[in-house]
Design a protein around this motif. Structure first.
Motif, PDB file in Angstrom:
ATOM      1  N   GLY A 525      12.668  61.950  31.576  1.00 32.52           N
ATOM      2  CA  GLY A 525      13.845  61.180  31.463  1.00 32.52           C
ATOM      3  C   GLY A 525      14.639  62.466  32.051  1.00 32.52           C
ATOM      4  N   ALA A 526      16.291  62.867  31.958  1.00 30.26           N
ATOM      5  CA  ALA A 526      16.827  64.007  31.765  1.00 30.26           C
ATOM      6  C   ALA A 526      16.821  65.273  31.251  1.00 30.26           C
ATOM      7  N   GLU A 527      15.990  64.772  30.407  1.00 30.68           N
ATOM      8  CA  GLU A 527      16.218  65.862  29.188  1.00 30.68           C
ATOM      9  C   GLU A 527      15.175  66.372  28.961  1.00 30.68           C
ATOM     10  N   ALA A 528      13.718  66.671  29.742  1.00 32.42           N
ATOM     11  CA  ALA A 528      12.391  66.501  29.415  1.00 32.42           C
ATOM     12  C   ALA A 528      11.939  66.968  28.698  1.00 32.42           C
ATOM     13  N   GLY A 529      11.518  67.410  26.885  1.00 31.40           N
ATOM     14  CA  GLY A 529      10.856  68.433  26.433  1.00 31.40           C
ATOM     15  C   GLY A 529      11.448  68.413  25.422  1.00 31.40           C
ATOM     16  N   SER A 530      13.096  67.206  25.360  1.00 32.33           N
ATOM     17  CA  SER A 530      13.511  67.742  24.406  1.00 32.33           C
ATOM     18  C   SER A 530      13.646  66.560  23.352  1.00 32.33           C
ATOM     19  N   ALA A 531      13.734  66.934  21.825  1.00 30.19           N
ATOM     20  CA  ALA A 531      13.811  66.057  20.703  1.00 30.19           C
ATOM     21  C   ALA A 531      14.798  65.006  20.803  1.00 30.19           C
ATOM     22  N   GLU A 532      14.907  63.398  20.406  1.00 32.36           N
ATOM     23  CA  GLU A 532      15.470  62.718  20.513  1.00 32.36           C
ATOM     24  C   GLU A 532      15.284  62.212  19.331  1.00 32.36           C
ATOM     25  N   ALA A 533      16.350  61.789  18.586  1.00 34.23           N
ATOM     26  CA  ALA A 533      16.793  60.555  17.264  1.00 34.23           C
ATOM     27  C   ALA A 533      16.444  59.657  17.553  1.00 34.23           C
ATOM     28  N   LEU A 534      15.789  59.049  16.819  1.00 35.51           N
ATOM     29  CA  LEU A 534      15.145  57.503  17.212  1.00 35.51           C
ATOM     30  C   LEU A 534      16.337  56.076  16.800  1.00 35.51           C
ATOM     31  N   GLY A 535      17.116  57.027  15.603  1.00 38.50           N
ATOM     32  CA  GLY A 535      18.061  56.737  14.199  1.00 38.50           C
ATOM     33  C   GLY A 535      19.381  56.587  15.173  1.00 38.50           C
TER      34      GLY A 535
END
Length: 553
Positions: A525-535
């Motif tokens: 994706g655009a921000e590979a390696g970053s953490a994304e909140a699933l909520g």
């Protein structure tokens, strides 16, 4: 003068002469070289002994009496000499242990019996406690879920080459032939090639149909054998398309001639399977399965009645132009093919919600080992022409992460566009950026390279991750413009795929699920390696993400 006197005088004379010879004052006797060396050695020894004796002299220099003892002479007491007094061992009683008779008397006493019983009880209680603890640990530990039995076509993507001349020059082994491209295709982690049709079949001319001869403008049988060998050396498989009337409008000519065509196909199947092909693809399976059920059963038996070994099983791939979920599901059940390619994902009449419902229907009604997902083909064209160049990577992600076998058309890995034909010429870029390209050509090459990188990364990931290979499908979110689902298998990493089909609107999705954590790491994706909140996952227009969520008990 008497004789005796003469003898005495002679002796005296002889002694005098001898004494003269040994008199040192008269003649000096010179020592020999050996004697010199002996004398020198004795002198050196005397010098060394003298030095040693000097070193051994007492450092006090007095030799006076100490504590009233008489002084010792230098010759008697040397430096470094230690007087050690060895004390005699103290005599006393030694412990020898109890005798046999004493042990027997003690063993029978009540105290010893109680002690022995207590120790024995403690031993068995400790042993039983450890056994119970081990059993409890085993029972409470999460059990590993055994992987399902899968065939070779479930282990990677299939790659369709419908026109050999468009993909490469031809079959022979020259620099631009298909045989020389096999090495490049193996790097994409493809599991199999779907080739052809190659047989002689002029459009709508049943009288010239010849299943067992390769069209001369493509190559010959020996060249096909060489290609098959090259494919197998790369641990890939080759499926041959034997659709009878592949140049015409009706794949089986007509209902009137279907019996004759099916009979000819049966003998052709045995011929090509004997040559070593790993499966067969046939279009129009719904037509022949309903019109000639007994002949269709024979065709299935020839292809599918092979070895139970995963690597030697033969696959029967069907192709249909049906696009609705219920129709595709019904044909998959009635035809009995191993994989069925359809227009389900390509149907423009269905919005994202209906597409997700169709996916869920097929997944719930059939084992995922029998599901195949494709966009495009011989008659439909290529992925980039169907979804647009900007949507190529998004749909690559969709095909690779759905439960089942992804099937691609040649050139879909680089976003190849149709050029007034569904068989455009394949573009082979050099590994290094070409020099002298104008702005447009350079941008197109960069776009192809970007698509290829995503395709290769997804292929490699799917090949090693159990959740993507045969994991369960968990639908997380579904709307008219978005879709999100998770793939989970036992104690392996979970993967979440999220899509926003809208071209001008962002979307926010709540992807919370008991089997998932609070956040995931972006893999693609655009921000590979970053953490994304699933909520509260945010996706921009036309954006897609693949997130990895570690397993948690």
């Amino acid at each position: 003068m008497s004789a005796e006197g003469t003898n005495v005088d002679m002796k005296d004379v002889e002694l005098s002469e001898v004494e003269k010879e040994v008199d040192p004052t008269e003649k000096e006797v010179k020592p020999t070289e050996v004697e010199k060396e002996v004398e020198l050695t004795e002198v050196e020894k005397e010098v060394e002994l003298t030095e040693v004796e000097q070193e051994k002299q007492p450092m006090t220099g007095g030799g006076e009496a100490v504590n009233g003892d008489a002084a010792s002479s230098p010759a008697a007491e040397k430096n470094g000499t230690v007087n050690v007094k060895i004390l005699e061992e103290e005599t006393g009683a030694k412990f020898t242990g109890l005798s046999k008779e004493e042990l027997l008397r003690v063993a029978g006493t009540p105290g010893w019996v109680r002690t022995r019983c207590a120790l024995l009880a403690l031993f068995w209680l400790g042993w039983l406690g450890m056994l119970a603890g081990a059993v409890l640990i085993i029972l409470q530990a999460p059990r590993c879920r055994p992987p399902p039995a899968v065939s070779w076509w479930n282990q990677g993507a299939l790659y369709q080459i419908g026109d050999v001349r468009a993909f490469s020059d031809n079959l022979p082994g020259n620099a631009s032939s298909l045989q020389q491209k096999v090495n490049q295709l193996s790097k994409l982690k493809l599991k199999g090639l779907v080739l052809g049709p190659l047989h002689v079949a002029p459009a709508d001319q049943l009288q010239h149909l010849d299943f067992q001869n390769i069209s001369p403008d493509v190559g010959n049988l020996q060249q096909f054998r060489d290609l098959l060998q090259a494919v197998h050396k790369k641990n890939m498989f080759l499926v041959l398309d034997l659709t009878p009337n592949y140049h015409g409008n009706q794949p089986w000519f007509s209902n009137v001639t279907m019996t004759r065509v099916a009979e000819e196909l049966k003998s052709a199947l045995m011929f090509w399977l004997k040559e070593g092909v790993d499966g067969v693809q046939l279009a129009g399976v719904g037509q022949v399965a309903s019109a000639e059920p007994s002949l269709w059963a024979d065709i299935r038996a020839i292809v599918q009645n092979g070895s139970d070994d995963v690597t030697s099983k033969k696959v029967l791939v069907g192709v249909t132009d049906r696009g609705s979920g219920p129709e595709v599901s019904a044909l998959l059940a009635s035809s009995g093919v191993d994989l069925l390619l359809s227009d389900l994902l390509r149907s423009t009449a269905a919005d994202a919600t209906e597409r997700a419902q169709s996916i869920q229907l097929l997944y719930s009604a059939h084992p995922q080992s029998r599901l195949a997902w494709n966009l495009g083909g011989r008659s439909q064209g290529h992925l980039a022409s169907l979804v647009g160049s900007s949507g190529v990577k998004v749909h690559q992600l969709l095909l690779f992460t759905l439960p089942g076998t992804p099937v691609f058309n040649y050139g879909d890995e680089i976003g190849l566009l149709d050029q007034e034909t569904t068989f455009p010429t394949m573009l082979w870029d050099s590994p290094e950026p070409e020099q002298g390209l104008n702005g447009t050509a350079k941008e197109e090459q960069e776009q192809r390279s970007s698509c290829l990188q995503v395709f290769r990364a997804l292929g490699e990931l799917r090949a090693v991750e159990p959740s993507l290979l045969y994991g369960d499908l968990l639908l997380l979110s579904n709307s008219s413009t978005s879709l999100a689902y998770a793939r989970a298998w036992d104690q392996s990493n979970r993967y979440v795929a999220a899509f926003n089909w809208a071209s001008n609107e962002s979307v926010s999705m709540d992807l919370s699920h008991p089997l998932l954590g609070r956040e995931g790491v972006v893999v693609l994706g655009a921000e590979a390696g970053s953490a994304e909140a699933l909520g509260a996952l945010q996706l921009g227009p036309g954006q897609a993400l693949l997130l990895k969520v570690p397993y948690r008990a």
